[in-house]
Write an enzyme that holds these catalytic residues in place. Structure first.
Site, PDB file in Angstrom:
ATOM      1  N   ASP A   1       0.359   4.995   0.609  1.00  0.00           N
ATOM      2  CA  ASP A   1      -0.002   6.500   2.107  1.00  0.00           C
ATOM      3  C   ASP A   1      -0.219   5.735   3.128  1.00  0.00           C
ATOM      4  O   ASP A   1      -0.282   4.473   3.386  1.00  0.00           O
ATOM      5  CB  ASP A   1      -1.148   6.599   1.941  1.00  0.00           C
TER       6      ASP A   1
ATOM      7  N   ASP B   1      -1.118  -0.503   5.774  1.00  0.00           N
ATOM      8  CA  ASP B   1      -1.412   0.087   7.359  1.00  0.00           C
ATOM      9  C   ASP B   1      -2.318   0.157   8.463  1.00  0.00           C
ATOM     10  O   ASP B   1      -3.023   0.821   9.251  1.00  0.00           O
ATOM     11  CB  ASP B   1      -0.628   1.865   7.405  1.00  0.00           C
TER      12      ASP B   1
ATOM     13  N   ASP C   1       0.812  -0.610   0.242  1.00  0.00           N
ATOM     14  CA  ASP C   1       0.440  -0.136  -0.243  1.00  0.00           C
ATOM     15  C   ASP C   1       1.317   1.280  -0.096  1.00  0.00           C
ATOM     16  O   ASP C   1       2.075   0.980  -0.034  1.00  0.00           O
ATOM     17  CB  ASP C   1      -0.532   0.006   0.865  1.00  0.00           C
TER      18      ASP C   1
END
Lengths: 317, 317
Positions: free
Chosen positions: A38, A256, A36
């Site tokens: 961001d 995250d 991922d």
């Protein structure tokens, strides 16, 4: 230490901190790593310290690396430009954002090549759709004309075959209504959303509304659920796998967010690694693990790191 | 016939057609009648045939009549003007729309007199708030300034104590974001919605997005539920009852929606009458009745009529 490591590797225990001697065997067990973006390799416009080295060393060691993001505001080209500026070694075909993946979905699964969609979304989405032969109407501002609008009788484009909802800073009641009118009045109109993220988290605990809010508004009006392309829906992994022949059992998903990234990994049978530089915490993961709820087990990662920079020593060693 | 009538009145059976000799004893059993407006006494700009006679005769016979609507786009004054044009005998203090009731709620329950709110809503809401001494910011268009907005750092008014969401044709991403920033950044910020209606139904099966869509978008961003003033929340009845001393046991709620009007009546212990000139059908009511689900029993009306004009013979007799 060695017996503890073996125990961890063999026992299938989850949510283990990935550190020290444990890193290398885990990396050795995979051929592909999905990141991922961001909260994982950058936050906003700041690269996570050490992230570019991790990515570049993984590739030098022969791993395939892919970038899998629910953000729909950038084309593949725009991502590569951002990554290059930050020192990442990346190419367009490694980037799977929801602007590109939605275009692939609409083309391959919905057979909309040469057709038109009503797009609540960005210029980037318009460009990715155009690149696969799908035209759109809707991008940009949609002004109320006149004072007393006849909302139920707005002009509709009779060629529109689907309503597509992504992030749109020009989202408005006018667009919400136009989407509803297409979904009510156009027979067989498809309904596709890029993703359901409720917020875009920013530095310092700040956040702005995500695409999930816009999609909820349209779904509430339409009294109908959209098909969503983004994580945790497995389509994004299938998109990568079909183009690069990735073996799920030898693939690591790094993210995250437990509800999107880790859930995608679980949905697709990948190994999963939570990094703590973004939204979710170890406490969140433990709460899912202890819940006894089957669905929530999919949000428990195999491993976690403070930052993906924790992988550096094993890669440099 | 007489024994069947007695049976119906005594047995507590629900969803009975209110017709013939049954009408008068039911009307005799109440002192107050609450009418929803759209779909009950009018549809859009057309009065339901016979509705004004029914209202006016009820009042002449000594009943108290009130108008209870989730629509937040009109002040009490605007409703009376509309009603007068259509031949209804009505006065401002009989009208309980969500613009007025939200103002009462914010003043009496939230103690916001002399304070300021961020309002996603209409000029009518602004006026009703002002009338009880509550100032607002937010009404009208909220334009994006510049090209790349710094969404998390928009200007906030430090005096704002609540975010209030009603129907707003100028709803936009900018407003959605501003509401979120107030709810995140302003300590103790209250969050109030006028109602949760997902659509405003129009003639010919058409519909436009209702306030519920806008509220869902803000709630999804805020990860928090708003308090809602409108039906089926009992606040609107409490508002009427506190001003006019209405006895719930001698009050009839007349509406076209099972999930708002009839549910409100059930929540407050009123007699309930479904009219079929609007959204819900007898089949909908029967499905709730047969569901065996306790919550859905609240959506089964005591009686139904094809139109409130069915009450006319008993009132004229």
């Amino acid at each position: 230490m060695k017996s503890r490591l073996l125990f961890t590797l063999m026992s299938g225990s989850k949510c283990t901190r990935l550190t020290g001697a444990l890193v290398k065997p885990v990396l050795d067990s995979v051929d592909s790593v999905l990141f991922d973006c961001d909260g994982v390799i950058w936050r906003g416009d700041q690269a996570i310290p050490g992230a570019s080295q991790v990515i570049n060393l993984l590739k030098e060691s022969g791993k395939k690396v892919f970038f899998v993001t629910n953000n729909s505001t950038k084309t593949r080209k725009m991502y590569v430009e951002k990554m290059t500026t930050m020192g990442f070694n990346a190419s367009e075909e490694e980037v799977f954002g929801t602007a590109y993946c939605s275009a692939m979905y609409l083309k391959n699964e919905c057979k909309l090549e040469g057709k038109k969609v009503y797009l609540i979304g960005s210029n980037a989405m318009r460009d990715e759709l155009q690149a696969v032969g799908i035209q759109q109407t809707g991008v940009g501002e949609d002004h109320i004309s006149g004072k007393q609008m006849d909302w139920a009788n707005v002009d509709l484009n009779p060629e529109v075959k689907a309503v597509v909802v992504g992030f749109d800073e020009h989202f408005s009641y006018t667009k919400l209504n136009r989407a509803l009118q297409y979904l009510i009045q156009q027979p067989g109109c498809l309904f596709v959303g890029t993703n359901r993220d409720t917020r875009l988290p920013l530095e310092g605990g700040k956040a702005v509304p995500g695409t999930g809010c816009l999609l909820q508004a349209v779904e509430t009006a339409a009294q109908r659920q959209a098909l969503t392309v983004g994580k945790p829906n497995r389509y994004m992994f299938d998109c990568v796998a079909s183009q690069f022949g990735v073996d799920p059992g030898r693939c690591l998903m790094v993210g995250d967010r437990l509800d999107t990234d880790i859930m995608l990994g679980s949905n697709c049978g990948l190994k999963t690694l939570l990094t703590l530089t973004g939204v979710s915490t170890v406490e969140d993961a433990e709460a899912h693990q202890k819940s006894g709820c089957a669905e929530r087990q999919g949000m428990v990662p195999d491993y976690y790191v403070e930052s993906i920079a924790d992988l550096l020593p094993a890669l440099q060693g």
